[in-house]
Design an enzyme around this catalytic site. Structure first.
Site, PDB file in Angstrom:
ATOM      1  N   ALA A 227     -17.536 -37.985 -56.286  1.00  0.00           N
ATOM      2  CA  ALA A 227     -17.692 -38.395 -54.894  1.00  0.00           C
ATOM      3  C   ALA A 227     -17.716 -39.913 -54.804  1.00  0.00           C
ATOM      4  CB  ALA A 227     -18.989 -37.826 -54.321  1.00  0.00           C
ATOM      5  N   VAL A 228     -16.961 -40.444 -53.854  1.00  0.00           N
ATOM      6  CA  VAL A 228     -16.995 -41.872 -53.553  1.00  0.00           C
ATOM      7  C   VAL A 228     -17.144 -41.999 -52.038  1.00  0.00           C
ATOM      8  CG1 VAL A 228     -15.727 -44.068 -53.588  1.00  0.00           C
ATOM      9  CG2 VAL A 228     -15.606 -42.518 -55.552  1.00  0.00           C
TER      10      VAL A 228
ATOM     11  N   GLU B 292     -11.179 -28.969 -61.109  1.00  0.00           N
ATOM     12  CA  GLU B 292     -10.494 -28.209 -60.067  1.00  0.00           C
ATOM     13  C   GLU B 292     -10.416 -29.086 -58.836  1.00  0.00           C
ATOM     14  OE1 GLU B 292     -13.381 -25.219 -60.195  1.00  0.00           O
ATOM     15  OE2 GLU B 292     -12.307 -23.995 -61.643  1.00  0.00           O
TER      16      GLU B 292
ATOM     17  N   ASN C   9      -5.651 -31.331 -51.077  1.00  0.00           N
ATOM     18  CA  ASN C   9      -6.207 -32.678 -51.178  1.00  0.00           C
ATOM     19  C   ASN C   9      -5.223 -33.581 -51.935  1.00  0.00           C
ATOM     20  OD1 ASN C   9      -7.715 -35.000 -51.582  1.00  0.00           O
ATOM     21  ND2 ASN C   9      -9.613 -33.888 -52.022  1.00  0.00           N
TER      22      ASN C   9
ATOM     23  N   TYR D  88      -5.874 -38.044 -59.730  1.00  0.00           N
ATOM     24  CA  TYR D  88      -5.945 -37.348 -61.011  1.00  0.00           C
ATOM     25  C   TYR D  88      -4.638 -37.468 -61.786  1.00  0.00           C
ATOM     26  CZ  TYR D  88     -10.233 -35.476 -59.030  1.00  0.00           C
ATOM     27  OH  TYR D  88     -11.473 -35.357 -58.463  1.00  0.00           O
TER      28      TYR D  88
END
Length: 143
Positions: free
Chosen positions: A67-68, A100, A105, A112
């Site tokens: 999370a950012v 995952e 998204n 990634y």
């Protein structure tokens, strides 16, 4: 800039997770604390603006969440968290790092891919909104 965190950071992590994900997908402090208490789990915090939770079991590692805060995105925090987690997982004996990500998204998928992850599977209708999860893998020997 990055520092290791444990279960004591659950409240801060929950606030960051809540700001980073839609309300229905946000994890609370109890869930985050339990994850950090799992055998092989570790967490990294980036400038009080982002974090990653991962765990290592045998020769595999898994990213549990990344999370950012929206105000801190596109500054390299997520990539720094991924790279440091890959090194930490390898140091703990993992040969591969998995995660995952929602098939919907695109921004996360681009992150990634830039970090070297490749799709190795798909979980149909995995998320509450019915979207599929792409299973991604990073070979730590090559990272």
């Amino acid at each position: 800039m990055l520092r290791q965190i444990g279960p004591e950071a659950a409240e801060l992590l929950a606030a960051l997770h809540g700001a980073s994900f839609p309300p229905q997908d946000a994890w609370g402090p109890d869930a985050l604390r339990l994850m950090l208490e799992m055998r092989g789990a570790f967490g990294l915090l980036a400038a009080e603006a982002g974090f990653i939770l991962a765990r290592v079991a045998a020769d595999e590692a898994e990213i549990l969440t990344l999370a950012v805060h929206p105000a801190a995105r596109r500054q390299g925090l997520a990539m720094a968290l991924l790279e440091t987690t890959a090194l930490a997982a390898a140091a703990r004996g993992a040969a591969a790092l998995f995660l995952e990500v929602s098939a919907g998204n695109a921004a996360a998928q681009a992150l990634y891919a830039a970090a070297g992850f490749a799709e190795v599977g798909r979980r149909r209708r995995y998320y509450p909104d019915g979207s599929d999860a792409l299973v991604l893998k990073l070979d730590l020997a090559a990272a």
